[in-house]
Design a protein around this motif. Structure first.
Motif, PDB file in Angstrom:
ATOM      1  N   LEU A  63       0.811  -1.222   0.000  1.00 25.09           N
ATOM      2  CA  LEU A  63       0.000   0.000   0.000  1.00 25.09           C
ATOM      3  C   LEU A  63       0.845   1.272   0.000  1.00 25.09           C
ATOM      4  N   ASN A  64       2.117   1.142   0.357  1.00 17.80           N
ATOM      5  CA  ASN A  64       2.992   2.322   0.441  1.00 17.80           C
ATOM      6  C   ASN A  64       4.406   1.859   0.814  1.00 17.80           C
ATOM      7  N   ALA A  65       5.336   2.799   0.850  1.00 20.38           N
ATOM      8  CA  ALA A  65       6.717   2.428   1.205  1.00 20.38           C
ATOM      9  C   ALA A  65       6.808   1.968   2.655  1.00 20.38           C
ATOM     10  N   THR A  66       5.995   2.536   3.507  1.00 16.74           N
ATOM     11  CA  THR A  66       6.040   2.150   4.923  1.00 16.74           C
ATOM     12  C   THR A  66       5.750   0.660   5.080  1.00 16.74           C
ATOM     13  N   MET A  67       4.727   0.195   4.376  1.00 13.75           N
ATOM     14  CA  MET A  67       4.386  -1.224   4.453  1.00 13.75           C
ATOM     15  C   MET A  67       5.507  -2.073   3.846  1.00 13.75           C
ATOM     16  N   SER A  68       6.091  -1.605   2.760  1.00 14.70           N
ATOM     17  CA  SER A  68       7.189  -2.345   2.123  1.00 14.70           C
ATOM     18  C   SER A  68       8.364  -2.492   3.092  1.00 14.70           C
ATOM     19  N   LEU A  69       8.714  -1.391   3.754  1.00 14.86           N
ATOM     20  CA  LEU A  69       9.877  -1.409   4.648  1.00 14.86           C
ATOM     21  C   LEU A  69       9.607  -2.279   5.871  1.00 14.86           C
ATOM     22  N   ASN A  70       8.373  -2.258   6.364  1.00 16.96           N
ATOM     23  CA  ASN A  70       7.993  -3.166   7.464  1.00 16.96           C
ATOM     24  C   ASN A  70       8.127  -4.619   7.034  1.00 16.96           C
ATOM     25  N   LEU A  71       7.663  -4.914   5.811  1.00 20.79           N
ATOM     26  CA  LEU A  71       7.759  -6.301   5.317  1.00 20.79           C
ATOM     27  C   LEU A  71       9.217  -6.736   5.216  1.00 20.79           C
ATOM     28  N   ILE A  72      10.067  -5.828   4.756  1.00 23.80           N
ATOM     29  CA  ILE A  72      11.488  -6.181   4.590  1.00 23.80           C
ATOM     30  C   ILE A  72      12.133  -6.444   5.952  1.00 23.80           C
ATOM     31  N   VAL A  73      11.927  -5.536   6.893  1.00 22.52           N
ATOM     32  CA  VAL A  73      12.560  -5.716   8.214  1.00 22.52           C
ATOM     33  C   VAL A  73      11.980  -6.959   8.898  1.00 22.52           C
ATOM     34  N   ASN A  74      10.672  -7.072   8.896  1.00 21.74           N
ATOM     35  CA  ASN A  74      10.056  -8.204   9.608  1.00 21.74           C
ATOM     36  C   ASN A  74      10.348  -9.541   8.946  1.00 21.74           C
ATOM     37  N   GLY A  75      10.580  -9.519   7.653  1.00 21.72           N
ATOM     38  CA  GLY A  75      10.803 -10.774   6.921  1.00 21.72           C
ATOM     39  C   GLY A  75      12.263 -11.210   6.864  1.00 21.72           C
TER      40      GLY A  75
END
Ligand SMILES: Cc1ncc(COP(=O)(O)O)c(C=O)c1O
Length: 393
Positions: free
Chosen positions: A81-93
């Protein structure tokens, strides 16, 4: 609409090109069904549009690979939905308890916060300091890498002072150290070329609503073919519904739920518009305006610059304060009395303010876009001149 001078393109580009609005209206009114959930012609057409957009984005970040005749798997471009969600996915994954993250003081809180949450759960984060102008020395990244470092994550261009980091040098260090490299390209996707293979990038996180000219609610991650990441959101793929666990294959691994069909077709049109105008032409225009703005501001008594004044390795963003004013008051006066729209405060990036010396109150940020003109810059300069003259004579 009341006449405004919009200089807040780092927040979101505005206006969007007409073709973006037209494409959304035409596509969504004729094909706005749920893609991937049925085999009807409309759903297939919607799916085709989504796959086509994945491909355009994969090409955008993998020019050298494509030019050398190799293929880039479009399914490794996932939508969020946005860069914030992308960055959360990267860190959490990519990060578990006991792992170490190397990042920088230039980061947006969409990196700082997920990293800090991980640290609270038993991981660890190092924030590398840039120089006083806002450039990170890649060797400082090397020094920060430890045995348990699993991710280096770097903001390509600062949303506060516009400094652009040397991805190639940082990527080389990550490759030599065997660490995955994520790039926050929120301020540079569609603005500057990014080449995943040349810079050894594992993950490019992008947002759709800034330099790619899509609508808000769009973004994603381009994942390198050899990058490793676990999925951390589950369900709603519309396929293999009997399976109790989320699908491992891309794009499903990082996508859950119905995609933003209207947004993605707008994003696709935004990318076409960039190709038609030429990314370097847009960049040149923006940097000409930035130079004009910067020169004009430098002549105004009481105006202070923060971060670099160099126009090389930079995007069209600058931060100032005016003596004897709170930045928030400057922004409000510029908006209410002159119709000049800027952004004030910390811009979700508190550590860089701490570093450059703008502390808790932050700065007044001006950021130019392709639809700005020299007249807009003149209007902004006249407004700042008058505001400063009130308290700095
Ligand atoms: C550098 C940077 N990273 C991340 C973000 C978050 O982007 P989004 O609004 O798409 O979540 C922004 C937004 O301003 C940004 O400037």
């Amino acid at each position: 609409m009341e006449r405004i001078t919009y200089l807040d393109n780092a927040a979101t580009t505005f206006p969007k090109p007409d073709i973006v609005h037209d494409t959304i209206r035409n596509f969504y009114s004729t094909c706005g069904v749920n893609p991937g959930r049925s085999g009807c012609d409309l759903a297939l057409k919607a799916e085709e549009m989504i796959q086509g957009t994945r491909k355009k984005i994969a090409h955008l970040f993998n020019k050298s690979l494509i030019d050398s005749g190799k293929a880039k798997d479009p399914n490794r471009t996932v939508f969020t939905l946005n860069a914030t969600m992308s960055l959360n996915l990267i860190v959490n994954g990519t990060i578990d308890r006991g792992d170490h993250i190397v990042t920088t003081m230039l980061e947006h809180d969409s990196v700082i916060r997920p990293a800090n949450h991980k640290s609270r759960e038993g991981a660890e984060t190092t924030y590398v300091k840039p120089d006083p102008e806002g450039y990170v020395n890649p060797e400082d990244i090397r020094k920060a890498i430890k045995k348990n470092t699993r991710l280096v994550i770097v903001n390509h261009a600062s949303n506060v002072i516009g400094t652009v980091q040397d991805l190639k040098a940082i990527g080389k260090i990550c490759k030599e150290s065997g660490v995955q490299f994520a790039v926050d390209a929120a301020q540079t996707a569609g603005v500057l070329p990014i080449d995943m293979a040349e810079c050894n990038i594992s993950f490019v996180s992008f947002t759709g609503h800034k330099g790619l000219f899509g609508p808000t609610g769009t973004g994603g991650i381009c994942v390198a073919d050899d990058a490793e990441i676990a999925g951390t959101i589950y369900g709603g793929t519309g396929v293999r519904s009997a399976q109790p666990y989320h699908l491992e294959e891309f794009p499903y691994r990082l996508e859950a739920g119905t995609l933003n069909l209207a947004g993605i077709c707008g994003l696709s049109a935004g990318i076409d518009w960039i190709a038609q105008k030429g990314m370097d032409n847009i960049y040149r225009h923006e940097m000409e305006l930035l130079a004009m703005l910067q020169e004009g501001l430098e002549e105004i008594k009481g105006v202070r610059f923060w971060g670099t004044k160099s126009l090389a390795n930079r995007v069209g963003t600058l931060s100032i304060t005016i003596d004897n004013y709170d930045p928030a008051d400057v922004g409000m006066i510029l908006d209410v009395e002159y119709g000049v729209i800027t952004r004030t405060g910390l811009h979700c990036a508190p550590l860089i303010h701490e570093h450059i010396g703008t502390g808790a109150r932050g700065s007044v940020r001006f950021s130019v876009g392709p639809f700005n003109t020299k007249e807009h810059i003149d209007t902004a300069l006249k407004a700042v001149r008058e505001v400063a003259a009130d308290r700095c004579s």
